[in-house]
Enzyme design. Structure first.
Site, short mmCIF file in Angstrom:
data_model
loop_
_atom_site.label_atom_id
_atom_site.label_comp_id
_atom_site.label_asym_id
_atom_site.label_seq_id
_atom_site.Cartn_x
_atom_site.Cartn_y
_atom_site.Cartn_z
N ASP A 166 45.17 73.61 -20.38
CA ASP A 166 44.64 74.82 -21.01
C ASP A 166 44.79 76.00 -20.06
O ASP A 166 43.86 76.76 -19.84
CB ASP A 166 43.18 74.64 -21.42
CG ASP A 166 42.73 75.68 -22.46
OD1 ASP A 166 43.60 76.28 -23.13
OD2 ASP A 166 41.52 75.89 -22.60
N GLY A 200 31.27 78.59 -22.91
CA GLY A 200 32.60 78.00 -22.80
C GLY A 200 32.98 77.41 -24.15
O GLY A 200 32.26 77.57 -25.12
N GLY A 201 34.08 76.69 -24.21
CA GLY A 201 34.53 76.11 -25.46
C GLY A 201 33.51 75.15 -26.05
O GLY A 201 32.95 75.39 -27.11
N MET A 202 33.24 74.07 -25.35
CA MET A 202 32.30 73.07 -25.83
C MET A 202 31.10 72.96 -24.89
O MET A 202 30.42 71.95 -24.86
CB MET A 202 32.99 71.70 -25.92
CG MET A 202 34.12 71.64 -26.91
SD MET A 202 33.58 71.75 -28.61
CE MET A 202 32.81 70.17 -28.82
N LEU A 216 25.50 82.86 -19.37
CA LEU A 216 26.75 83.62 -19.34
C LEU A 216 27.44 83.40 -20.68
O LEU A 216 26.93 82.69 -21.54
CB LEU A 216 27.63 83.15 -18.18
CG LEU A 216 27.00 83.30 -16.79
CD1 LEU A 216 27.84 82.57 -15.75
CD2 LEU A 216 26.83 84.76 -16.43
N LYS A 272 27.22 74.40 -15.62
CA LYS A 272 27.94 74.14 -16.87
C LYS A 272 27.24 72.98 -17.55
O LYS A 272 27.09 71.91 -16.96
CB LYS A 272 29.40 73.82 -16.59
CG LYS A 272 30.23 73.72 -17.86
CD LYS A 272 31.71 73.67 -17.54
CE LYS A 272 32.53 73.75 -18.81
NZ LYS A 272 33.96 73.82 -18.53
#
Length: 193
Positions: A139, A26-28, A23, A46
């Site tokens: 966040d 993500g950020g990190m 997908l 993830k």
């Protein structure tokens, strides 16, 4: 997309999951859509990418798993399982078939007032639940609010702070430091910026 990383993840997960595709990242982290074979349901894996797996980032990712796993609430995306094998750290969440609040607003425009109030109330309930357990999200933005069957699901506690843990120990024990800004600048409070 890194097919090699997807293949490596599939090998690590074994037969429990069928990794289908990556997908948006993500950020990190990297996010993969998978099917949990035993229950025939879609999930998201993830993954902390190996190239980013420093001691510091691994500790932060581990903390994200632990913090999120203890937040069992109707409007918080739950952790189903987690692991670290073959040099890969990951956790699994349900797949939210709905869209993010950001995409919903971008494609359909402003929310009706009653819908906006209801979603805001649901996010506030999720945040209150987390705060009661000494967790601050840090966040909060439309990208981290998913809509499933018309209800808000708060996700991505990647830079959440467990208040109790963050205030104990010396500054070198903490995973964030004074002067280090974490989060999305457009959504930070002025004093944080």
């Amino acid at each position: 997309m890194s097919t090699a990383l997807q293949d490596r993840l599939q090998t690590t997960l074994g037969n429990a999951y069928l990794v289908e595709r990556e997908l948006s990242p993500g950020g990190m982290s990297r996010l993969f859509l998978a099917t949990e074979r035993a229950l025939d349901r879609k999930v998201v894996v993830k993954l902390l990418p190996p190239e980013l797996a420093t001691e510091h980032s691994a500790q932060r990712f581990q903390r994200e798993m632990l913090v999120t796993a203890r937040l069992q609430h109707a409007h918080i995306l739950p952790v189903l399982t987690a692991g670290a094998r073959d040099g890969l750290m990951f956790y699994v969440t349900p797949f939210v078939a709905g869209d993010s609040l950001r995409n919903r607003i971008a494609t359909m425009g402003a929310l009706a007032m009653d819908e906006a109030i209801r979603l805001l109330r649901e996010v506030a309930e999720a945040l209150a639940f987390a705060h009661a357990r000494d967790v601050v999200h840090r966040d909060l933005k439309p990208d981290n609010i998913f809509l499933q069957h018309g209800h808000a699901i708060l996700a991505d506690f990647g830079i959440a702070r467990a208040v109790e843990q963050a205030t104990r120990g010396t500054p070198t024990d903490r995973l964030t430091r004074t002067g280090l800004g974490l989060g999305t600048p457009g959504y930070m409070s002025p004093e944080q910026l």
